[in-house]
Write a protein that holds these residues in place. Structure first.
Motif, PDB file in Angstrom:
ATOM      1  N   LEU A  95       2.512  11.663   7.090  1.00 27.27           N
ATOM      2  CA  LEU A  95       2.243  10.889   5.888  1.00 27.27           C
ATOM      3  C   LEU A  95       3.575  10.326   5.427  1.00 27.27           C
ATOM      4  O   LEU A  95       4.463  11.071   5.018  1.00 27.27           O
ATOM      5  N   ARG A  96       3.705   9.012   5.537  1.00 31.73           N
ATOM      6  CA  ARG A  96       5.001   8.402   5.257  1.00 31.73           C
ATOM      7  C   ARG A  96       4.811   7.244   4.271  1.00 31.73           C
ATOM      8  O   ARG A  96       3.989   6.361   4.509  1.00 31.73           O
ATOM      9  N   LEU A  97       5.560   7.278   3.193  1.00 29.38           N
ATOM     10  CA  LEU A  97       5.494   6.156   2.258  1.00 29.38           C
ATOM     11  C   LEU A  97       6.039   4.920   2.930  1.00 29.38           C
ATOM     12  O   LEU A  97       7.002   5.004   3.696  1.00 29.38           O
ATOM     13  N   ILE A  98       5.453   3.786   2.628  1.00 31.32           N
ATOM     14  CA  ILE A  98       5.968   2.519   3.127  1.00 31.32           C
ATOM     15  C   ILE A  98       7.165   2.136   2.238  1.00 31.32           C
ATOM     16  O   ILE A  98       7.072   2.197   1.017  1.00 31.32           O
ATOM     17  N   GLY A  99       8.276   1.773   2.878  1.00 29.25           N
ATOM     18  CA  GLY A  99       9.435   1.336   2.100  1.00 29.25           C
ATOM     19  C   GLY A  99      10.266   2.492   1.575  1.00 29.25           C
ATOM     20  O   GLY A  99      10.222   3.595   2.115  1.00 29.25           O
ATOM     21  N   ASP A 100      11.024   2.230   0.533  1.00 32.44           N
ATOM     22  CA  ASP A 100      11.940   3.228  -0.008  1.00 32.44           C
ATOM     23  C   ASP A 100      11.179   4.218  -0.896  1.00 32.44           C
ATOM     24  O   ASP A 100      10.612   3.829  -1.914  1.00 32.44           O
ATOM     25  N   ARG A 134       0.856  -1.202   0.000  1.00 32.69           N
ATOM     26  CA  ARG A 134       0.000   0.000   0.000  1.00 32.69           C
ATOM     27  C   ARG A 134       0.885   1.244   0.000  1.00 32.69           C
ATOM     28  O   ARG A 134       2.095   1.144   0.214  1.00 32.69           O
ATOM     29  N   ASP A 135       0.308   2.415  -0.211  1.00 31.94           N
ATOM     30  CA  ASP A 135       1.181   3.577  -0.378  1.00 31.94           C
ATOM     31  C   ASP A 135       1.708   4.149   0.938  1.00 31.94           C
ATOM     32  O   ASP A 135       2.905   4.139   1.204  1.00 31.94           O
ATOM     33  N   PHE A 136       0.828   4.669   1.783  1.00 30.60           N
ATOM     34  CA  PHE A 136       1.265   5.335   3.015  1.00 30.60           C
ATOM     35  C   PHE A 136       0.923   4.486   4.233  1.00 30.60           C
ATOM     36  O   PHE A 136      -0.057   3.741   4.220  1.00 30.60           O
ATOM     37  N   THR A 137       1.727   4.641   5.275  1.00 29.12           N
ATOM     38  CA  THR A 137       1.498   3.807   6.466  1.00 29.12           C
ATOM     39  C   THR A 137       0.079   3.997   7.003  1.00 29.12           C
ATOM     40  O   THR A 137      -0.558   3.034   7.407  1.00 29.12           O
ATOM     41  N   VAL A 138      -0.418   5.241   6.980  1.00 31.01           N
ATOM     42  CA  VAL A 138      -1.751   5.474   7.554  1.00 31.01           C
ATOM     43  C   VAL A 138      -2.864   4.896   6.675  1.00 31.01           C
ATOM     44  O   VAL A 138      -4.017   4.832   7.087  1.00 31.01           O
ATOM     45  N   ASN A 139      -2.502   4.478   5.456  1.00 29.61           N
ATOM     46  CA  ASN A 139      -3.488   3.861   4.558  1.00 29.61           C
ATOM     47  C   ASN A 139      -3.426   2.349   4.615  1.00 29.61           C
ATOM     48  O   ASN A 139      -4.101   1.673   3.838  1.00 29.61           O
ATOM     49  N   ALA A 140      -2.589   1.796   5.487  1.00 23.65           N
ATOM     50  CA  ALA A 140      -2.375   0.346   5.494  1.00 23.65           C
ATOM     51  C   ALA A 140      -2.850  -0.273   6.809  1.00 23.65           C
ATOM     52  O   ALA A 140      -2.268  -1.221   7.308  1.00 23.65           O
TER      53      ALA A 140
END
Ligand code: ATP
Ligand code: MG
Length: 444
Positions: free
Chosen positions: A177-182, A146-152
């Motif tokens: 708002l933080r992307l998951i992963g690199d 998924r894209d962002f931690t808060v969306n997962a």
């Protein structure tokens, strides 16, 4: 906990927050979404609410829509729901329809680093963009892609707990708002995530994590490769979601706005006496206000406003080349429209009324004879009049003209006739647009 690093860390124990320790109540989940969740569960599948629904409920906001994730395959989902349609090639999904509400049901996706090399189901472009993403996995795989931690975050209908693999709850509390992963890899996989970052930051009032932010400045050019139809869909979400003003400002801050509206960005950078920027801003303020009051907003009006400055500038260029006012405004409208659709598409059902709104601006200046009565009957009168109001509020159209139309609509037939008889004729009023009085007269 730091989740920016290696995402291929095998199995991770998720945080599981039991029902008494979080605030999501079934009463705030739509009955359609609950039906879908329960039907999947009763058929023996795993069944979770995920994405914006969980995020917004945890923030105490009303979700825009509900997304469901499951281990049932699209075909299995289709067999469970009569009111179901499979959509998407890049990303196959099931849409389950209940009247006007659509519940999106997605099968858990596998992580990209663990999938088989079967390129019928998954594919990347040279830039790393995901072209197809139809390899299925388990909930944990699904969380990481998924894209962002808060969306997962997942809400489990089995025991009403919330499941968190990526420290999304922590970021939700911190407003991050933080992307998951690199970040670079995740933007390369799907550059639209840059626009999504801005959209969520504006809507939630969140800060984009510095690492996720830095990569935007490097990679915004990747948006060039995105199909224009997808960008149009994203523009709708960016500007018709109720936070258009903040979104616009953030898009400009990250230099992403020009990827969507290059001619508008160009016009804004040439502002005359602070003039152009106020029109777009004023239009977006108006859009947000209308949405807050549950009034309708249309893509045609939005595009008409966003492209008005380029149209005006182009009209002036064509006038200077010796065209008549009518020719110039028509050709400018056509040119700007066909140049814009190279950046974001605009379906004909919207571009047609958009051009009408522009064309009607000069017709609103005709107040003698039968013209104003015909104008009132025009199906696009309301939109054209609203547009004129905005123009007059920013000083680009005469306030007197806008006021005249405001009054004209409220009167009975006899009173209207009187207004028309005493209306200034168009010729007398017409001046070259935007010529100012000499400074000496200003203080008279
Ligand atoms: P909202 O519906 O409020 O606009 P949302 O977070 O639900 O926000 P959707 O576009 O409905 O956004 O997508 C649902 C979920 O699917 C997201 O929360 C995210 O987990 C996942 N998702 C959507 N688009 C992407 C993407 N481009 N890359 C990775 N994950 C995505
Ligand atoms: Mg959603």
């Amino acid at each position: 906990m730091d989740n920016q690093g290696d995402i291929d860390s095998g199995s991770v124990q998720p945080a599981v927050i039991p029902r008494p320790e979080h605030t999501i109540s079934r009463a705030s989940i739509s009955s359609s979404a609950l039906k879908v969740l329960y039907r999947l569960k009763e058929a023996g599948f795993q069944s979770f609410l995920v994405g914006g629904g969980v995020r917004d409920l945890l923030l105490g906001r009303e979700p825009k829509d509900f997304d469901v994730a499951t281990n049932a395959t699209p075909d299995e989902i289709r067999h469970l729901f009569r009111n179901c349609r499979l959509i998407g090639r890049r990303f196959r999904l099931a849409h389950v329809r209940f009247g006007r509400e659509i519940i999106e049901v997605a099968t858990f996706r596998a992580r990209h680093d663990s999938q088989s090399a079967d390129d019928r189901d998954s594919a990347h472009s040279e830039q790393g963009r995901i072209l197809r993403d139809n390899v299925y996995g388990g909930i944990e795989d699904d969380a990481w892609r998924r894209d962002f931690t808060v969306n997962a975050l997942y809400y489990d209908i089995k025991d009403f707990s919330v499941i968190d693999y990526v420290s999304g709850l922590e970021d939700l509390k911190g407003g991050i708002l933080r992307l998951i992963g690199d970040p670079e890899q995740r933007y390369r996989e799907d550059p639209v995530r840059m626009l999504r970052a801005v959209r969520f930051a504006a809507k939630l009032g969140f800060r984009i994590h510095p690492d996720s932010e830095a990569a935007i400045h490097e990679l915004d050019y990747l948006l060039e490769d995105i199909p224009t139809a997808r960008l149009f869909e994203e523009v709708m979400k960016l500007f018709l979601g109720g936070c258009a003003v903040t979104t616009f400002e953030l898009l400009r801050h990250y230099d992403l706005f020009r990827r969507l509206f290059p001619m508008t960005e160009e016009a804004l950078s040439h502002e005359e006496q602070g003039f152009p920027i106020t029109f777009v801003l004023r239009a977006l303020e108006n859009t947000d206000k209308r949405l807050a009051e549950d009034k309708p907003v249309t893509p045609a009006f939005l595009y008409a406003a966003l492209l008005w400055e380029p149209v005006r500038l182009r009209t002036q260029v064509l006038l200077d080349q010796g065209m008549t006012a009518l020719e110039a405004s028509q050709l400018a409208g056509n040119q700007i429209t066909s140049e814009q659709v190279q950046a974001t598409s605009l379906p004909k059902r919207f571009s047609f009324p958009m051009r009408e709104i522009w064309m009607l601006q000069s017709r609103l200046e005709r107040r003698r004879g039968k013209a104003p009565y015909r104008m009132l009957e025009h199906p696009r009168f309301r939109a054209a009049y609203d547009f004129l109001l905005l123009r007059s509020e920013t000083g680009e159209a005469p306030k007197e003209l806008a006021d005249w139309w405001t009054e004209f609509q409220t009167l009975n037939a006899g009173e209207r006739d009187k207004m028309v008889e005493s209306a200034p004729s168009r010729k007398k009023r017409r001046r070259r647009p935007r010529k100012r009085k000499p400074a000496a007269n200003v203080n008279d």
